[in-house]
Design an enzyme around this catalytic site. Structure first.
Site, PDB file in Angstrom:
ATOM      1  N   ASP A 167       0.842  -1.190   0.000  1.00  0.00           N
ATOM      2  CA  ASP A 167       0.000   0.000   0.000  1.00  0.00           C
ATOM      3  C   ASP A 167       0.881   1.246   0.000  1.00  0.00           C
ATOM      4  O   ASP A 167       2.009   1.235   0.512  1.00  0.00           O
ATOM      5  CB  ASP A 167      -0.901   0.031   1.241  1.00  0.00           C
ATOM      6  CG  ASP A 167      -2.028  -0.980   1.167  1.00  0.00           C
ATOM      7  OD1 ASP A 167      -2.280  -1.512   0.071  1.00  0.00           O
ATOM      8  OD2 ASP A 167      -2.659  -1.230   2.210  1.00  0.00           O
ATOM      9  N   ARG A 168       0.341   2.312  -0.510  1.00  0.00           N
ATOM     10  CA  ARG A 168       1.103   3.559  -0.628  1.00  0.00           C
ATOM     11  C   ARG A 168       1.658   4.021   0.719  1.00  0.00           C
ATOM     12  O   ARG A 168       2.801   4.474   0.814  1.00  0.00           O
ATOM     13  CB  ARG A 168       0.194   4.652  -1.221  1.00  0.00           C
ATOM     14  CG  ARG A 168       0.900   5.964  -1.483  1.00  0.00           C
ATOM     15  CD  ARG A 168      -0.045   6.941  -2.171  1.00  0.00           C
ATOM     16  NE  ARG A 168       0.609   8.203  -2.440  1.00  0.00           N
ATOM     17  CZ  ARG A 168       0.012   9.228  -3.043  1.00  0.00           C
ATOM     18  NH1 ARG A 168      -1.246   9.117  -3.445  1.00  0.00           N
ATOM     19  NH2 ARG A 168       0.669  10.350  -3.254  1.00  0.00           N
TER      20      ARG A 168
END
Length: 346
Positions: A167-168
């Site tokens: 995930d970012r």
């Protein structure tokens, strides 16, 4: 191959007849037509959604998934899913897509060159330490990510592909393949659950020592605004996917009354299945959301920890175990907590 019913330029027809990959041309608001792209050797084994992200630069990720689900994207004239892996010689049909001139112009700009700290770097692969706040690839409103920056930083590299995702807002170990054979080998290991993936997560409250396994199916869905979300579901949900998370308490952190902070627990979290947002949703479902999680967390607590200097989600891909794609030797890598996380728990 019969292509009379498709609106193709003469150049595209020539590419198909000669068996060459079609040129990827940017779209604009005025014109857009069906395109056929032949998969080359370097793209073999890549997931369809990742393949499309490279050829539909600037198109929102939600729209990419929508045209796959609707059947507008085809491989060899057949319907496919986002998880389908493309193979050399496959012909991928891309429907007309329209994006604004502004987005198209932004998509054409090269990503800034950036290399990342490497834990392992040989002729087959790179294991890098991804910082939080950086997407692994462009799409969904992000014009570039780690892989695009890495390609710019290493222009002589003939092949650089993401093996998996983070995930970012998650930091930690990320694998990039330098060869197609390495990519396929490593992705097979992830798919067959032959890897060991352990994260460090700080959660709200004191995690019960006897709670070591979370075995709850997860259901992916889209919100009204098109943003992806995940929730715990029941065993009889046909769209639910079994998800298993193992939890070990690493450290209990006492309440900090002067800062208005409750007790917290630093956990070692090992995932046996790699579902979207699995750790975040599983931990939150037990009443212990990850500190700083802006999707599934405690928003009031998030505001309080921000005042104490924690301005990101406390989730870090700490340890990764896998078999080296060339030698077969078991490798264990660790990326220690970045300073902003280590300082907060200490």
């Amino acid at each position: 191959m019969r292509i009379n019913h498709l609106q193709l330029s003469s150049a595209q027809v020539k590419h198909i007849i000669e068996g060459k990959p079609a040129q990827d041309r940017s779209q604009n608001t005025a014109t857009a037509s069906v395109r056929l792209i032949e998969v080359d050797e370097d793209s073999a084994g890549q997931r369809l959604d990742n393949f499309l992200m490279r050829h539909l630069k600037g198109v929102p990720k939600t729209h990419v998934y929508r045209i796959i689900r609707s059947g507008e994207v085809r491989i060899n004239k057949g319907r496919v899913s986002a998880e389908t892996r493309v193979q050399p010689g496959d012909v991928v049909r891309l429907p007309p897509v329209r994006i604004s001139d502004k987005v198209a112009e932004k998509a054409e700009r090269p990503a800034p060159a950036k290399d990342f700290p490497a834990l392992l770097d040989d002729e087959h692969m790179i294991a890098l330490s991804k910082p939080a706040g950086v997407a692994v690839h462009g799409g969904s409103g992000v014009s570039f990510g780690v892989i695009e920056q890495l390609r710019q930083a290493r222009p002589d590299a003939k092949f650089l592909e993401l093996v998996h995702r983070l995930d970012r807002e998650t930091s930690g170990i990320l694998l990039v393949a330098k060869k197609r054979s390495a990519l396929i080998n490593l992705q097979d290991q992830f798919r067959e659950r032959e890897t060991g993936k352990t994260y460090l997560a700080l959660v709200q409250g004191a995690w019960p020592a006897n709670k070591k396994v979370i075995d709850l199916p997860l259901h992916k869905y889209l919100q009204a605004d098109g943003e992806r979300r995940v929730r715990v579901t029941t065993a009889d949900d046909p769209d639910g996917m079994r998800s298993i998370t193992l939890v070990k308490v690493r450290k209990l952190i006492e309440p900090r009354p002067l800062q208005g902070l409750p007790a917290m627990s630093l956990l070692e979290v090992t995932i046996k299945t790699g579902r979207t947002h699995q750790i975040r949703v599983h931990l939150s479902s037990q009443g212990h959301p990850i500190v700083g999680d802006d999707k599934y967390g405690d928003f009031d607590l998030n505001r309080r920890v921000q005042k104490q200097g924690l301005k990101r989600m406390f989730l870090h891909a700490w340890r990764l175990q896998f078999n080296h794609p060339a030698s077969g030797e078991r490798v264990e890598l660790r990326a220690e907590l970045p300073p902003e996380l280590a300082d907060f728990v200490n």
